[in-house]
Enzyme design. Structure first.
Site, PDB file in Angstrom:
ATOM      1  N   ASP A 129      12.247  16.185   3.865  1.00 13.76           N
ATOM      2  CA  ASP A 129      12.777  17.467   4.548  1.00 13.76           C
ATOM      3  C   ASP A 129      13.668  16.538   5.649  1.00 13.76           C
ATOM      4  O   ASP A 129      13.851  17.249   6.762  1.00 13.76           O
ATOM      5  CB  ASP A 129      12.198  18.380   5.117  1.00 13.76           C
TER       6      ASP A 129
ATOM      7  N   CYS B 190       6.480  32.746 -13.269  1.00 15.70           N
ATOM      8  CA  CYS B 190       6.157  33.711 -12.433  1.00 15.70           C
ATOM      9  C   CYS B 190       6.178  35.120 -13.442  1.00 15.70           C
ATOM     10  O   CYS B 190       5.747  36.201 -12.942  1.00 15.70           O
ATOM     11  CB  CYS B 190       7.490  34.019 -11.778  1.00 15.70           C
TER      12      CYS B 190
END
Length: 320
Positions: free
Chosen positions: A133, A187
């Site tokens: 990040d 999902c």
């Protein structure tokens, strides 16, 4: 392809405490993913986070970011909390309970690079770099390409039978390795994360129901961390007891039933943090803030931002 070296990298990554490790070929981001990202930017989905517009060409092609890169080693570090702040007191997001993940993940990746390539003689103009990040990289995209997991409707990387509470990191390597297969979404028809979001920051994509659109300005993590202005009343009303970040879309995800608490010492909360009361939070001085969150990701919000969050929750409670 160097399968022996690839296997050694993965084994060393696990020994260093990473929960998962995969490898992807360094190449331009796929057209569909690039289009989704640029469209999201054009529609203002990133709100005031204008830094996400910077270095777009590098974000969409890691070989421009680090010339000579041939392979991307992607890792995931579990941060599922072993301890939370006491029920009834103010809360902060699980990822910020310990020390700053940027330093932890990059430190482990540097150690991984030394263990694997300590005697590796880089060619001129080529180098090994590590990130977490900390550069214009589509981290979740590369984690999917490396076969670690898939991007769920909550826009988090979901690792099979482990959940979504993971920090991601990358090691850019200037040699060909053996590459893993990307993982398809699992999902299914579940949309509990979307239902759980108190502000509607997640919206089902009209073009592809397997995906969702993320509206940063509606996200409580954005409002309590990235937003430098006042928090709108409707957003503050949705904060509940949380004064930094939000975990609700992750808490609602069925895959997090399999999450195991992290045993990484650097990710454990300080005793002083666990003992904080509402009254102590409300009276927090800047000096106390610096001591309490030294080396913590909470410094991202700065003292003024954290106190704004605390006061927003406090004022709404007083109105009730």
């Amino acid at each position: 392809m160097n399968s022996e070296l690839s296997n050694r990298i993965k084994a060393e990554a696990l020994r260093l405490g990473f929960s998962a490790c995969g490898i992807a070929r360094a190449e331009a981001v796929g057209k569909d993913a690039a289009r989704r990202f640029t469209t999201w930017l054009e529609k203002g989905g990133h709100a005031t986070m204008t830094y996400m517009e910077n270095h777009l060409e590098k974000r969409l092609d890691p070989r421009i970011l680090v010339p000579g890169t041939r392979s991307i080693v992607s890792v995931a570090l579990n941060y599922a909390p072993a301890q939370r702040l006491p029920e009834g007191e103010y809360q902060i997001a699980a990822y910020a309970l310990g020390l700053d993940y940027h330093d932890i993940v990059k430190g482990k990746l540097r150690e991984l690079a030394i263990r694997i390539f300590g005697e590796y003689n880089n060619e001129a103009g080529k180098e090994i770099r590590v990130f977490s990040d900390s550069a214009p990289i589509l981290e979740r995209y590369w984690a999917v390409k490396a076969g670690i997991g898939w991007i769920g409707r909550n826009h988090q990387l979901i690792v099979p039978r482990a959940g979504s509470m993971f920090f991601l990191g990358e090691m850019f390597v200037p040699i060909e390795l053996e590459y893993d297969k990307p993982m398809e979404t699992r999902c299914g028809k579940c949309h509990r994360c979307i239902d759980a979001c108190p502000t509607g920051a997640l919206v089902i994509n009209s073009e592809n129901e397997k995906q969702s659109t993320f509206l940063s300005y509606k996200c409580l993590s954005y409002q309590t961390i990235e937003n430098r202005g006042d928090i709108p009343d409707d957003m503050a009303a949705a904060m509940g007891e949380t004064i930094y970040g939000c975990d609700r879309c992750q808490q609602a995800c069925p895959w997090n039933r399999y999450a195991n608490p992290t045993d990484e010492p650097l990710l454990q909360p300080k005793e002083e943090l666990l003992e904080m009361t509402r009254e102590q939070w409300q009276a927090l001085s800047e000096e106390d803030y610096r001591r309490l969150f030294k080396g913590s990701a909470v410094k991202r919000a700065k003292y003024e931002g954290l106190m704004r969050n605390i006061n927003s929750v406090k004022q709404l409670k007083e109105k009730d």
